[in-house]
Design a protein around this motif. Structure first.
Motif, PDB file in Angstrom:
ATOM      1  N   GLN A 120      -0.647  -2.765  -4.638  1.00 25.89           N
ATOM      2  CA  GLN A 120       0.023  -3.706  -5.529  1.00 25.89           C
ATOM      3  C   GLN A 120      -0.063  -5.087  -4.894  1.00 25.89           C
ATOM      4  OE1 GLN A 120       3.809  -1.325  -5.677  1.00 25.89           O
ATOM      5  NE2 GLN A 120       3.684  -1.832  -7.850  1.00 25.89           N
ATOM      6  N   GLY A 121      -0.537  -6.055  -5.670  1.00 26.30           N
ATOM      7  CA  GLY A 121      -0.688  -7.403  -5.157  1.00 26.30           C
ATOM      8  C   GLY A 121      -2.137  -7.827  -5.200  1.00 26.30           C
ATOM      9  N   ASN A 122      -2.426  -8.982  -4.671  1.00 25.15           N
ATOM     10  CA  ASN A 122      -3.781  -9.525  -4.668  1.00 25.15           C
ATOM     11  C   ASN A 122      -4.615  -8.828  -3.604  1.00 25.15           C
ATOM     12  OD1 ASN A 122      -6.116 -11.008  -4.732  1.00 25.15           O
ATOM     13  ND2 ASN A 122      -5.198 -12.875  -3.891  1.00 25.15           N
ATOM     14  N   ALA A 123      -5.533  -7.967  -4.041  1.00 28.18           N
ATOM     15  CA  ALA A 123      -6.342  -7.176  -3.105  1.00 28.18           C
ATOM     16  C   ALA A 123      -7.748  -7.728  -2.931  1.00 28.18           C
ATOM     17  CB  ALA A 123      -6.405  -5.737  -3.586  1.00 28.18           C
ATOM     18  N   ASP A 124      -7.999  -8.953  -3.366  1.00 27.89           N
ATOM     19  CA  ASP A 124      -9.340  -9.532  -3.211  1.00 27.89           C
ATOM     20  C   ASP A 124      -9.719  -9.573  -1.730  1.00 27.89           C
ATOM     21  OD1 ASP A 124      -9.388  -9.909  -5.911  1.00 27.89           O
ATOM     22  OD2 ASP A 124      -8.972 -12.070  -5.839  1.00 27.89           O
ATOM     23  N   GLY A 125     -10.878  -9.049  -1.403  1.00 28.43           N
ATOM     24  CA  GLY A 125     -11.347  -9.064  -0.028  1.00 28.43           C
ATOM     25  C   GLY A 125     -10.642  -8.079   0.878  1.00 28.43           C
ATOM     26  N   PHE A 126      -9.886  -7.155   0.291  1.00 27.87           N
ATOM     27  CA  PHE A 126      -9.154  -6.161   1.082  1.00 27.87           C
ATOM     28  C   PHE A 126      -9.617  -4.765   0.683  1.00 27.87           C
ATOM     29  CE2 PHE A 126      -5.713  -3.134   1.653  1.00 27.87           C
ATOM     30  CZ  PHE A 126      -5.346  -3.367   2.965  1.00 27.87           C
ATOM     31  N   TYR A 127      -9.806  -3.893   1.681  1.00 33.90           N
ATOM     32  CA  TYR A 127     -10.287  -2.531   1.439  1.00 33.90           C
ATOM     33  C   TYR A 127      -9.532  -1.584   2.368  1.00 33.90           C
ATOM     34  CZ  TYR A 127     -14.037  -5.423  -0.404  1.00 33.90           C
ATOM     35  OH  TYR A 127     -14.744  -6.390  -1.074  1.00 33.90           O
ATOM     36  N   ALA A 128      -9.270  -0.373   1.888  1.00 30.21           N
ATOM     37  CA  ALA A 128      -8.512   0.570   2.721  1.00 30.21           C
ATOM     38  C   ALA A 128      -8.793   2.002   2.292  1.00 30.21           C
ATOM     39  CB  ALA A 128      -7.015   0.285   2.636  1.00 30.21           C
ATOM     40  N   VAL A 129      -8.588   2.930   3.235  1.00 30.31           N
ATOM     41  CA  VAL A 129      -8.690   4.358   2.977  1.00 30.31           C
ATOM     42  C   VAL A 129      -7.617   5.044   3.809  1.00 30.31           C
ATOM     43  CG1 VAL A 129     -10.452   4.692   4.783  1.00 30.31           C
ATOM     44  CG2 VAL A 129     -10.244   6.358   2.924  1.00 30.31           C
ATOM     45  N   ALA A 130      -7.041   6.120   3.284  1.00 35.00           N
ATOM     46  CA  ALA A 130      -5.930   6.791   3.961  1.00 35.00           C
ATOM     47  C   ALA A 130      -6.127   8.297   3.943  1.00 35.00           C
ATOM     48  CB  ALA A 130      -4.605   6.434   3.293  1.00 35.00           C
ATOM     49  N   ALA A 131      -5.498   8.974   4.910  1.00 29.21           N
ATOM     50  CA  ALA A 131      -5.596  10.430   5.003  1.00 29.21           C
ATOM     51  C   ALA A 131      -4.353  10.983   5.696  1.00 29.21           C
ATOM     52  CB  ALA A 131      -6.846  10.850   5.766  1.00 29.21           C
ATOM     53  N   ARG A 132      -4.164  12.292   5.535  1.00 35.00           N
ATOM     54  CA  ARG A 132      -3.123  12.991   6.275  1.00 35.00           C
ATOM     55  C   ARG A 132      -3.800  13.952   7.244  1.00 35.00           C
ATOM     56  NH1 ARG A 132       2.546  15.631   4.027  1.00 35.00           N
ATOM     57  NH2 ARG A 132       3.482  15.882   6.099  1.00 35.00           N
ATOM     58  N   ASN A 174      -9.727  -6.647   6.227  1.00 39.96           N
ATOM     59  CA  ASN A 174      -9.471  -7.951   5.610  1.00 39.96           C
ATOM     60  C   ASN A 174     -10.724  -8.782   5.768  1.00 39.96           C
ATOM     61  OD1 ASN A 174      -8.526 -10.398   4.660  1.00 39.96           O
ATOM     62  ND2 ASN A 174      -7.318 -10.838   6.490  1.00 39.96           N
ATOM     63  N   GLU A 175     -11.419  -8.984   4.674  1.00 38.21           N
ATOM     64  CA  GLU A 175     -12.694  -9.712   4.717  1.00 38.21           C
ATOM     65  C   GLU A 175     -12.514 -11.200   4.454  1.00 38.21           C
ATOM     66  OE1 GLU A 175     -17.175  -8.304   3.411  1.00 38.21           O
ATOM     67  OE2 GLU A 175     -15.610  -8.324   1.874  1.00 38.21           O
ATOM     68  N   THR A 176     -11.297 -11.616   4.195  1.00 38.30           N
ATOM     69  CA  THR A 176     -11.046 -13.012   3.839  1.00 38.30           C
ATOM     70  C   THR A 176     -10.822 -13.869   5.084  1.00 38.30           C
ATOM     71  OG1 THR A 176      -8.622 -12.907   3.697  1.00 38.30           O
ATOM     72  CG2 THR A 176      -9.876 -12.126   1.783  1.00 38.30           C
ATOM     73  N   ASP A 177     -10.700 -15.179   4.867  1.00 41.21           N
ATOM     74  CA  ASP A 177     -10.463 -16.129   5.951  1.00 41.21           C
ATOM     75  C   ASP A 177      -8.981 -16.385   6.177  1.00 41.21           C
ATOM     76  OD1 ASP A 177     -13.193 -16.620   6.522  1.00 41.21           O
ATOM     77  OD2 ASP A 177     -13.320 -17.969   4.790  1.00 41.21           O
ATOM     78  N   ALA A 178      -8.123 -15.647   5.496  1.00 38.41           N
ATOM     79  CA  ALA A 178      -6.680 -15.833   5.634  1.00 38.41           C
ATOM     80  C   ALA A 178      -6.027 -14.556   6.151  1.00 38.41           C
ATOM     81  CB  ALA A 178      -6.067 -16.212   4.285  1.00 38.41           C
ATOM     82  N   THR A 179      -4.935 -14.687   6.860  1.00 34.38           N
ATOM     83  CA  THR A 179      -4.164 -13.533   7.319  1.00 34.38           C
ATOM     84  C   THR A 179      -3.561 -12.809   6.118  1.00 34.38           C
ATOM     85  OG1 THR A 179      -3.620 -14.608   9.411  1.00 34.38           O
ATOM     86  CG2 THR A 179      -2.182 -12.812   8.713  1.00 34.38           C
ATOM     87  N   LEU A 236       0.855  -1.178   0.000  1.00 33.11           N
ATOM     88  CA  LEU A 236       0.000   0.000   0.000  1.00 33.11           C
ATOM     89  C   LEU A 236       0.891   1.227   0.000  1.00 33.11           C
ATOM     90  CD1 LEU A 236      -1.698  -2.342   1.433  1.00 33.11           C
ATOM     91  CD2 LEU A 236      -3.008  -0.504   2.462  1.00 33.11           C
ATOM     92  N   THR A 237       0.688   2.099  -0.978  1.00 37.67           N
ATOM     93  CA  THR A 237       1.488   3.314  -1.071  1.00 37.67           C
ATOM     94  C   THR A 237       0.576   4.529  -1.017  1.00 37.67           C
ATOM     95  OG1 THR A 237       3.132   2.181  -2.445  1.00 37.67           O
ATOM     96  CG2 THR A 237       3.184   4.599  -2.414  1.00 37.67           C
TER      97      THR A 237
END
Length: 499
Positions: free
Chosen positions: A440-452, A464-469, A71-72
């Motif tokens: 960058q990478g497999n983002a299936d089931g992953f969501y994010a938001v960022a701010a300053r 992380n909505e998936t069943d894996a770490t 995540l950048t």
């Protein structure tokens, strides 16, 4: 067979007790204790193994794990500023809070609203007159004639004292006020027959009372200010397309367009800076109702009238129908107008802690912010364990963000909304600006938001909505520092750090 020693057993039992105890009793949550050279992270899992669990993370060398999701943050590309996050202080909420012993109430309010010692909730919603979670039906001018305006006993005895107590804890608190109905003497059955409509539920605002009703708003804002409570924003009607609420008023975009011209001019002449927000209802404009089919795009129709649009800062939405995708359509059509999320309730009908945590963080907490929403507010902050007080015709199955025990009026149960809003409010400070985020990478089931944040720190909320770490690598474009983190299966985690 290994012998379990008494000391180990006592340690194990105490660990279980700590895992189930309220997180706020850990002294490590005071921000004054946070190390400036580390990342502070908070985690909540769907299975409740962790409830706002705090950790500090080290800055690190690049992670070679090929499975890591990178995540950048790109702070040179910015979006909306964030006003705040919180819950509604309804009449029911205020009554319940005042039933608590003073020390217990103060502890809970510090936990919730303190920007440094607690979660930092920063935006609340109140009703102008009664709502479906008030002690009775009332407006602020039940006797015909606007000269009879007066704040209600519920305002003066319950809501205002609680708001003032919260403001002492968080002086930067913002307040949004919404009416559920106008005074009954201003109502008519419809805009064709214009017959008097003596009911708290449904009816329309008689156009001949637009001036009086605009004065009603002005008097409310001024009366609250005299009691030390500044109203930062108003909506003209809660759920204007919902006739069936226990207190309600049907108000189409055509009506709201004309009324805001009177209201905006009246507030301008009174030198009131309180912002006016349109709509305040569902993503889908209740299109399942035949009378609402021409209401799609409700605020956009009002914006098309320059005289009306000049008084509006934006539009507010609820999530009881439709999809957050509507926010993007409205924002793309009018990027000069803001978006707010102002209500969602939870209750017996379809609730599980983990299920709501996943849905709300994906669709509302992260989802609406990534569609330029400036604030996220949920419904009742507190109800009791009997789901009240509620009025006949109102919701008798709703939960608050916290529920108060009627056994001792001290113990509280924290529901998913409490932590969900906390994950936003703790790391995104009022005035923060959302920044671009690339993955960058497999983002299936992953969501994010960022701010300053205004103090220069960065913040990230991830799901992380998936069943894996999930393994993360987080960096800021142009900054040397980066850090690695993990998200447990079905969990949300918030981060704050300084460059």
């Amino acid at each position: 067979m290994r012998v379990v020693t008494l000391s180990f057993l006592l340690f194990f039992i105490s660990s279980l007790a700590l895992a189930d105890s309220p997180w706020e009793r850990s002294p490590g949550l005071d921000e004054s204790q946070d190390p400036r050279d580390k990342v502070v992270a908070y985690e909540t899992t769907a299975n409740k193994a962790k409830l706002f669990h705090k950790e500090t993370l080290e800055y690190s060398a690049p992670n070679s794990d090929a499975r890591a999701l990178t995540l950048t943050l790109n702070p040179s590309k910015t979006f909306q500023s964030l006003d705040g996050f919180g819950a509604a202080i309804t009449g029911s909420t205020a009554v319940n809070l005042l039933k608590m012993p003073e020390d217990a109430r103060r502890e809970l309010l510090i936990e919730t609203f303190s920007p440094t010692e607690g979660l930092g909730y920063s935006y609340v919603r109140v009703s102008i007159g009664c709502s479906d979670f008030s002690l009775s039906e009332f407006s602020l001018c039940d006797e015909p004639g606007i000269e009879n305006f007066a704040l209600s006993p519920e305002d003066k005895e319950y809501v205002v004292p609680i708001l003032r107590e919260i403001k002492k804890i968080n002086p930067e608190l913002k307040i949004l006020a919404s009416p559920w109905t106008c005074p009954k003497w201003m109502k008519v059955n419809n805009l064709v027959d214009l017959k008097p409509f003596d009911s708290w539920t449904s009816g329309s605002l008689n156009p001949k009372y637009y001036d009086d009703y605009a004065t009603y708003f002005v008097k409310y804002i001024e009366a609250m200010r005299e009691l030390g409570v500044e109203i930062n924003a108003i909506t003209m009607q809660n759920e204007p397309l919902n006739r069936g609420n226990s207190a309600s008023l049907y108000m189409t975009w055509q009506e709201q367009k004309e009324f805001v011209k009177v209201l905006g001019a009246k507030m301008r002449d009174a030198r009131i800076k309180t912002e006016i927000i349109a709509f305040d209802h569902n993503f889908n404009y209740d299109v399942n109702k035949p009378e609402c089919r021409d209401q799609v795009g409700y605020p956009l129709h009002i914006y098309d009238d320059p005289e009306a649009a000049q008084y509006l800062v934006g539009a507010a939405y609820h999530a009881y129908g439709g999809s957050k995708e509507e926010l993007k359509r409205v924002r793309d059509a009018r990027p000069d107008k803001a978006i707010y999320f102002t209500e969602q309730s939870i209750g017996e009908w379809n609730y599980s802690f983990g299920g709501d945590l996943m849905w709300f963080m994906r669709e509302i907490a992260i989802g609406t912010l990534n569609y330029d929403c400036k604030a996220v507010i949920v419904w009742n902050f507190m109800l009791d364990d009997q789901k009240g007080p509620y009025r006949p015709g109102g919701c008798d199955k709703c939960y608050g963000a916290v529920n108060l025990s009627t056994n001792d009026y001290k113990s509280v149960e924290r529901f998913s909304h409490f932590y969900e809003i906390g994950h936003l409010a703790k790391v995104f400070k009022p005035g923060a600006v959302r920044v671009d985020l690339t993955l960058q990478g497999n983002a299936d089931g992953f969501y994010a938001v960022a701010a300053r944040n205004p103090d220069g720190s960065y913040a990230l909320v991830a799901l992380n909505e998936t069943d894996a770490t999930r393994t993360l690598r987080v960096a800021v474009d142009g900054e040397r520092q980066a850090f690695d983190a993990e998200l447990a299966p079905k969990s949300t985690r918030s981060f704050r750090w300084r460059p």
